[in-house]
Motif scaffolding. Sequence first.
Motif, PDB file in Angstrom:
ATOM      1  N   PHE A 179      38.349  49.172  46.096  1.00 42.62           N
ATOM      2  CA  PHE A 179      38.037  49.407  44.679  1.00 42.62           C
ATOM      3  C   PHE A 179      38.743  48.367  43.811  1.00 42.62           C
ATOM      4  O   PHE A 179      39.956  48.229  43.857  1.00 42.62           O
ATOM      5  N   LYS A 180      37.970  47.610  43.030  1.00 37.58           N
ATOM      6  CA  LYS A 180      38.504  46.552  42.173  1.00 37.58           C
ATOM      7  C   LYS A 180      38.353  46.859  40.691  1.00 37.58           C
ATOM      8  O   LYS A 180      38.825  46.104  39.859  1.00 37.58           O
ATOM      9  N   GLY A 181      37.662  47.922  40.360  1.00 39.62           N
ATOM     10  CA  GLY A 181      37.394  48.253  38.965  1.00 39.62           C
ATOM     11  C   GLY A 181      35.981  48.750  38.827  1.00 39.62           C
ATOM     12  O   GLY A 181      35.184  48.685  39.761  1.00 39.62           O
ATOM     13  N   PHE A 182      35.678  49.257  37.638  1.00 45.24           N
ATOM     14  CA  PHE A 182      34.380  49.862  37.392  1.00 45.24           C
ATOM     15  C   PHE A 182      33.650  49.124  36.286  1.00 45.24           C
ATOM     16  O   PHE A 182      34.204  48.897  35.219  1.00 45.24           O
ATOM     17  N   GLN A 233      31.550  39.151  39.631  1.00 41.56           N
ATOM     18  CA  GLN A 233      31.310  40.537  40.040  1.00 41.56           C
ATOM     19  C   GLN A 233      31.416  40.753  41.544  1.00 41.56           C
ATOM     20  O   GLN A 233      30.905  39.973  42.334  1.00 41.56           O
ATOM     21  N   TYR A 234      32.063  41.859  41.916  1.00 39.57           N
ATOM     22  CA  TYR A 234      31.996  42.404  43.271  1.00 39.57           C
ATOM     23  C   TYR A 234      30.923  43.486  43.247  1.00 39.57           C
ATOM     24  O   TYR A 234      30.862  44.275  42.299  1.00 39.57           O
ATOM     25  N   ASN A 247      29.287  46.890  45.242  1.00 39.13           N
ATOM     26  CA  ASN A 247      29.593  47.979  46.173  1.00 39.13           C
ATOM     27  C   ASN A 247      28.303  48.757  46.376  1.00 39.13           C
ATOM     28  O   ASN A 247      27.962  49.621  45.577  1.00 39.13           O
ATOM     29  N   HIS A 305      30.979  46.212  50.530  1.00 38.16           N
ATOM     30  CA  HIS A 305      31.747  45.597  49.447  1.00 38.16           C
ATOM     31  C   HIS A 305      31.532  44.088  49.556  1.00 38.16           C
ATOM     32  O   HIS A 305      31.924  43.474  50.550  1.00 38.16           O
ATOM     33  N   THR A 320      31.662  45.772  39.784  1.00 38.31           N
ATOM     34  CA  THR A 320      32.918  45.758  39.021  1.00 38.31           C
ATOM     35  C   THR A 320      32.728  45.316  37.577  1.00 38.31           C
ATOM     36  O   THR A 320      33.654  45.458  36.772  1.00 38.31           O
ATOM     37  N   GLU A 321      31.560  44.791  37.238  1.00 39.38           N
ATOM     38  CA  GLU A 321      31.316  44.280  35.882  1.00 39.38           C
ATOM     39  C   GLU A 321      30.117  44.983  35.255  1.00 39.38           C
ATOM     40  O   GLU A 321      29.197  45.401  35.958  1.00 39.38           O
TER      41      GLU A 321
END
Length: 151
Positions: free
Chosen positions: A31-34, A56-57, A59, A98, A122-123
């Motif tokens: 998890f890197k952020g939402f 952006q990552y 998921n 991921h 993540t973005e």
Amino acid sequence: MIDGVQVKKLRVIPDERGRLMEILRADDGMFKGFGQVYMTTAYPGVVKGWHYHKKQYDNMAVVKGMMKIVLYDSRENSPTRGEVNVFFAGEYNPVLLHIPPFVYHGFKCVSTEEAIVINTPTEVYNYGEPDEFRVHPHNNDIPYNWDREDG
């Protein structure tokens, strides 16, 4: 496996009422952020790809049907530069993929019904300046052929 790519096996918890499947948690190591959550689909045999992101990552989890998700590492300084990874994800293999920035990715619906993907990037999608860079699904320099492999 392509450097930075992670696969999380998802646990399905069924009971007489239905089923539950957690996809991504804030306490997951990946998890890197939402940014947002969205759904996308593909009809049988349809290829959606290729694209990559600079920030952006992704998921991605397939929650209905089956998808062949393919990743290609074109990053200059990556120890896995030139590597291709193929994952079959969906009802018969519930996983979360991921995908780090600058890794090309695409998918093909390989089930007999429409497949549904849930993505938690993540973005937030920026409509004015999208962090999405596309190439043609078939006419490109990526060493992958989307045809079905029987054998």
